[in-house]
Design a protein around this motif. Structure first.
Motif, PDB file in Angstrom:
ATOM      1  N   LEU A  20       0.824  -1.200   0.000  1.00  0.00           N
ATOM      2  CA  LEU A  20       0.000   0.000   0.000  1.00  0.00           C
ATOM      3  C   LEU A  20       0.858   1.249   0.000  1.00  0.00           C
ATOM      4  CD1 LEU A  20      -2.635  -1.429   0.090  1.00  0.00           C
ATOM      5  CD2 LEU A  20      -1.472  -2.297   2.084  1.00  0.00           C
ATOM      6  N   HIS A  21       0.567   2.156  -0.930  1.00  0.00           N
ATOM      7  CA  HIS A  21       1.250   3.453  -0.980  1.00  0.00           C
ATOM      8  C   HIS A  21       0.420   4.438  -0.173  1.00  0.00           C
ATOM      9  CE1 HIS A  21       2.745   7.181  -3.119  1.00  0.00           C
ATOM     10  NE2 HIS A  21       3.854   6.553  -2.785  1.00  0.00           N
ATOM     11  N   GLU A  22       1.084   5.221   0.660  1.00  0.00           N
ATOM     12  CA  GLU A  22       0.344   6.178   1.485  1.00  0.00           C
ATOM     13  C   GLU A  22       0.428   7.573   0.865  1.00  0.00           C
ATOM     14  OE1 GLU A  22       1.108   5.969   5.715  1.00  0.00           O
ATOM     15  OE2 GLU A  22       0.556   8.081   5.971  1.00  0.00           O
ATOM     16  N   ARG A  23      -0.715   8.166   0.581  1.00  0.00           N
ATOM     17  CA  ARG A  23      -0.760   9.573   0.151  1.00  0.00           C
ATOM     18  C   ARG A  23      -2.167  10.116   0.383  1.00  0.00           C
ATOM     19  NH1 ARG A  23      -0.614   6.491  -4.563  1.00  0.00           N
ATOM     20  NH2 ARG A  23      -2.450   6.777  -5.873  1.00  0.00           N
TER      21      ARG A  23
ATOM     22  N   TRP B 149      -3.299   3.210  -0.805  1.00  0.00           N
ATOM     23  CA  TRP B 149      -3.643   2.859  -2.184  1.00  0.00           C
ATOM     24  C   TRP B 149      -3.008   1.520  -2.531  1.00  0.00           C
ATOM     25  CZ3 TRP B 149      -6.765   6.507  -4.684  1.00  0.00           C
ATOM     26  CH2 TRP B 149      -6.920   7.706  -3.979  1.00  0.00           C
ATOM     27  N   MET B 150      -3.811   0.618  -3.086  1.00  0.00           N
ATOM     28  CA  MET B 150      -3.297  -0.718  -3.411  1.00  0.00           C
ATOM     29  C   MET B 150      -2.560  -0.640  -4.752  1.00  0.00           C
ATOM     30  SD  MET B 150      -5.157  -4.410  -3.578  1.00  0.00           S
ATOM     31  CE  MET B 150      -6.233  -4.202  -2.196  1.00  0.00           C
ATOM     32  N   ASP B 151      -1.292  -0.259  -4.667  1.00  0.00           N
ATOM     33  CA  ASP B 151      -0.536   0.018  -5.895  1.00  0.00           C
ATOM     34  C   ASP B 151       0.385  -1.132  -6.301  1.00  0.00           C
ATOM     35  OD1 ASP B 151      -1.852   2.360  -6.197  1.00  0.00           O
ATOM     36  OD2 ASP B 151      -0.244   3.673  -5.502  1.00  0.00           O
ATOM     37  N   ALA B 152       0.392  -2.217  -5.532  1.00  0.00           N
ATOM     38  CA  ALA B 152       1.164  -3.398  -5.937  1.00  0.00           C
ATOM     39  C   ALA B 152       0.637  -4.605  -5.159  1.00  0.00           C
ATOM     40  CB  ALA B 152       2.656  -3.213  -5.643  1.00  0.00           C
ATOM     41  N   GLY B 153       0.822  -5.775  -5.732  1.00  0.00           N
ATOM     42  CA  GLY B 153       0.394  -6.973  -5.000  1.00  0.00           C
ATOM     43  C   GLY B 153       0.715  -8.263  -5.733  1.00  0.00           C
ATOM     44  N   MET B 154       0.706  -9.334  -4.964  1.00  0.00           N
ATOM     45  CA  MET B 154       0.799 -10.708  -5.477  1.00  0.00           C
ATOM     46  C   MET B 154      -0.385 -11.437  -4.856  1.00  0.00           C
ATOM     47  SD  MET B 154       2.209 -13.327  -6.985  1.00  0.00           S
ATOM     48  CE  MET B 154       3.974 -13.392  -7.289  1.00  0.00           C
ATOM     49  N   VAL B 155      -1.365 -11.795  -5.669  1.00  0.00           N
ATOM     50  CA  VAL B 155      -2.628 -12.274  -5.119  1.00  0.00           C
ATOM     51  C   VAL B 155      -3.093 -13.516  -5.888  1.00  0.00           C
ATOM     52  CG1 VAL B 155      -5.029 -11.641  -4.650  1.00  0.00           C
ATOM     53  CG2 VAL B 155      -3.238  -9.939  -4.349  1.00  0.00           C
TER      54      VAL B 155
ATOM     55  N   MET C  37      -6.790   1.301  -6.366  1.00  0.00           N
ATOM     56  CA  MET C  37      -7.903   1.802  -5.527  1.00  0.00           C
ATOM     57  C   MET C  37      -7.401   2.181  -4.131  1.00  0.00           C
ATOM     58  SD  MET C  37     -11.175  -0.659  -6.106  1.00  0.00           S
ATOM     59  CE  MET C  37     -11.931  -0.906  -7.691  1.00  0.00           C
ATOM     60  N   ASN C  38      -8.232   2.980  -3.429  1.00  0.00           N
ATOM     61  CA  ASN C  38      -7.872   3.316  -2.048  1.00  0.00           C
ATOM     62  C   ASN C  38      -8.647   2.439  -1.059  1.00  0.00           C
ATOM     63  OD1 ASN C  38     -10.373   4.511  -1.233  1.00  0.00           O
ATOM     64  ND2 ASN C  38      -9.787   6.440  -2.221  1.00  0.00           N
ATOM     65  N   PHE C  39      -8.321   2.586   0.217  1.00  0.00           N
ATOM     66  CA  PHE C  39      -8.837   1.725   1.298  1.00  0.00           C
ATOM     67  C   PHE C  39     -10.362   1.592   1.279  1.00  0.00           C
ATOM     68  CE2 PHE C  39      -9.791   0.738   5.782  1.00  0.00           C
ATOM     69  CZ  PHE C  39      -8.887  -0.277   6.029  1.00  0.00           C
ATOM     70  N   PHE C  40     -11.063   2.748   1.074  1.00  0.00           N
ATOM     71  CA  PHE C  40     -12.535   2.692   1.097  1.00  0.00           C
ATOM     72  C   PHE C  40     -13.073   2.095  -0.194  1.00  0.00           C
ATOM     73  CE2 PHE C  40     -11.555   6.307   3.982  1.00  0.00           C
ATOM     74  CZ  PHE C  40     -11.933   5.665   5.157  1.00  0.00           C
ATOM     75  N   GLU C  41     -12.392   2.363  -1.300  1.00  0.00           N
ATOM     76  CA  GLU C  41     -12.878   1.844  -2.582  1.00  0.00           C
ATOM     77  C   GLU C  41     -12.801   0.321  -2.626  1.00  0.00           C
ATOM     78  OE1 GLU C  41     -11.715   5.723  -5.355  1.00  0.00           O
ATOM     79  OE2 GLU C  41     -10.278   4.089  -5.135  1.00  0.00           O
ATOM     80  N   TRP C  42     -11.631  -0.262  -2.232  1.00  0.00           N
ATOM     81  CA  TRP C  42     -11.553  -1.721  -2.369  1.00  0.00           C
ATOM     82  C   TRP C  42     -12.396  -2.433  -1.316  1.00  0.00           C
ATOM     83  CZ3 TRP C  42      -6.351  -0.103  -0.610  1.00  0.00           C
ATOM     84  CH2 TRP C  42      -6.049  -0.532   0.687  1.00  0.00           C
ATOM     85  N   HIS C  43     -12.741  -1.743  -0.212  1.00  0.00           N
ATOM     86  CA  HIS C  43     -13.600  -2.366   0.799  1.00  0.00           C
ATOM     87  C   HIS C  43     -15.092  -2.157   0.520  1.00  0.00           C
ATOM     88  CE1 HIS C  43     -10.133  -2.653   3.827  1.00  0.00           C
ATOM     89  NE2 HIS C  43     -10.632  -3.858   3.740  1.00  0.00           N
ATOM     90  N   ALA C  44     -15.424  -1.450  -0.560  1.00  0.00           N
ATOM     91  CA  ALA C  44     -16.834  -1.099  -0.799  1.00  0.00           C
ATOM     92  C   ALA C  44     -17.797  -2.301  -0.813  1.00  0.00           C
ATOM     93  CB  ALA C  44     -16.954  -0.298  -2.098  1.00  0.00           C
TER      94      ALA C  44
END
Ligand code: HEM
Length: 343
Positions: A159-162, A167-173, A187-194
């Motif tokens: 997560l990148h903080e700004r 913001w979920m700007d990278a991952g291995m899922v 996406m940001n914290f609220f968007e991906w948890h929607a």
């Protein structure tokens, strides 16, 4: 310490299994007979010995087979691993965090020798030996996040903080409970948890984000999340819903104990030193109902939790269709005894 690695599959013939030791150390997530979302974040200080919380990155009997399963998923769909260009430094931070921790905690399995930026990494279970230059991507076969997360159990979000958000700007899922990195990336914290029911209105996400933004380097936290999965499948992604969705319809009163799994996610949080990104590993533990019921207090409690759960959560977690069969099966392990809080 010597460790035995199971030869098992998480798809097809589903030969995944838990040894008595794996059952004993399973991170059963319920500390009371009911469940509702909450900000269940606690410190992650290390220990107790032998538990999945003992080390920063738990390595267990499923390690080698889980890494093979990740390889298959990535070969079919490379978008399960993504890193926006500004996240490369966070990838190096993560590689360092994992290599240093594993070499310290499992010296018989992993070795890391460092001479300045000249690093030498040995991963015995996967048969990997690699000399590379730290912070020089041309010396690895792929990006640093991909390199180390192909060798580490669990999914990873960086997560990148700004702007006061994450913001979920990278991952291995590749072992997710029905969400998609390709959909959520950027996406940001609220968007991906929607899609999560109830929690936003309860204030859970506002409080959780505030907490996460305040996490400093050297502080380690964790929380447990859970859901239900039919068959021991790691890749329950929306991309492959056509493969695992129909399997939900195969549950019967006769096979539910073997085929219905409780899926527990051990989620941890680490602030990374150079990038200031937040690493969010999501480690998945799977155990079928029959194995859970070998521990009387777990069988009893799981019966009560699943019987009384809010219908919106049963629907979101995807087991409403089998809830009655599951609860009927578990009822044989509930003797009606009073329980006290705690696991
Ligand atoms: C679900 C990511 C931290 C609470 C989810 C989902 C994702 C996610 C992708 C699935 C949403 C969907 O249905 O598409 C993350 C990431 C985090 C994080 C990357 C790290 C920054 C937290 C924290 C909490 C939390 C700190 C604390 C309360 C939840 C809950 C759900 C959820 C309650 C629903 C889970 C379920 O019922 O199975 N999260 N999350 N998350 N998250 Fe997070």
């Amino acid at each position: 310490m010597t460790m035995h690695f199971n030869d098992e599959t998480f798809r097809g013939d589903y030969t995944y299994h838990n040894s008595p030791e794996a059952i004993r150390r399973f991170p059963f997530p319920f500390d009371q007979d009911t469940y509702m979302y909450s900000v269940n974040i606690e410190q992650h200080p290390g220990g107790p010995k032998g538990s999945p919380f003992e080390f920063k990155f738990d390595v267990d009997e499923h390690y080698v087979s889980e890494m093979k399963d990740r390889e298959i998923t990535l070969a079919e769909d490379p978008l399960r691993c993504q890193s926006l260009p500004h996240m490369e430094l966070a990838g190096w931070d993560l590689l360092e965090l994992i290599m240093v921790a594993k070499a310290k905690d499992y010296p018989e399995l992993f070795t890391l020798n460092r001479d300045g930026n000249a690093w030498h990494w040995i991963n015995k279970p996967l048969g990997i030996e690699k000399k590379f230059t730290f912070l020089d991507p041309t010396t690895l076969p792929c990006g640093p996040m991909e390199y180390i997360t192909r060798q580490t159990q669990g999914d990873f979000a960086l997560l990148h903080e700004r702007d006061g958000n994450l913001w979920m700007d990278a991952g291995m899922v590749t072992s997710q409970a029905d969400w998609s990195l390709d959909f959520d990336v950027g996406m940001n914290f609220f968007e991906w948890h929607a899609p999560v029911p109830k929690a936003r209105k309860m204030g859970v996400f506002d409080k959780a984000l505030k907490f996460l933004l305040a996490v400093e380097q050297g502080q380690h936290y964790r929380r447990l999340n859970w859901t239900m999965t039919v068959n021991p499948r790691l890749d329950t992604s929306p991309e492959n819903y056509h493969k695992w969705g129909p399997e939900k319809r195969t549950i019967t009163p006769e096979n539910v104990g073997q085929k219905q799994f409780l899926r527990v996610e051990l989620q941890t949080f680490f602030r990374l030193p150079r990038s200031n990104a937040l690493a969010f590993p999501i480690r998945c533990y799977l155990m079928n109902l029959a194995d859970i019921a070998t521990q009387p207090k777990w069988g009893r409690r799981l019966h009560r939790v699943l019987r009384d759960i809010d219908p919106a959560l049963a629907e979101y977690k995807g087991f409403a269709v089998n809830q009655e069969t599951i609860v009927n099966y578990l009822s044989q392990f509930d003797d009606g005894a009073e329980t006290s809080p705690g696991i």
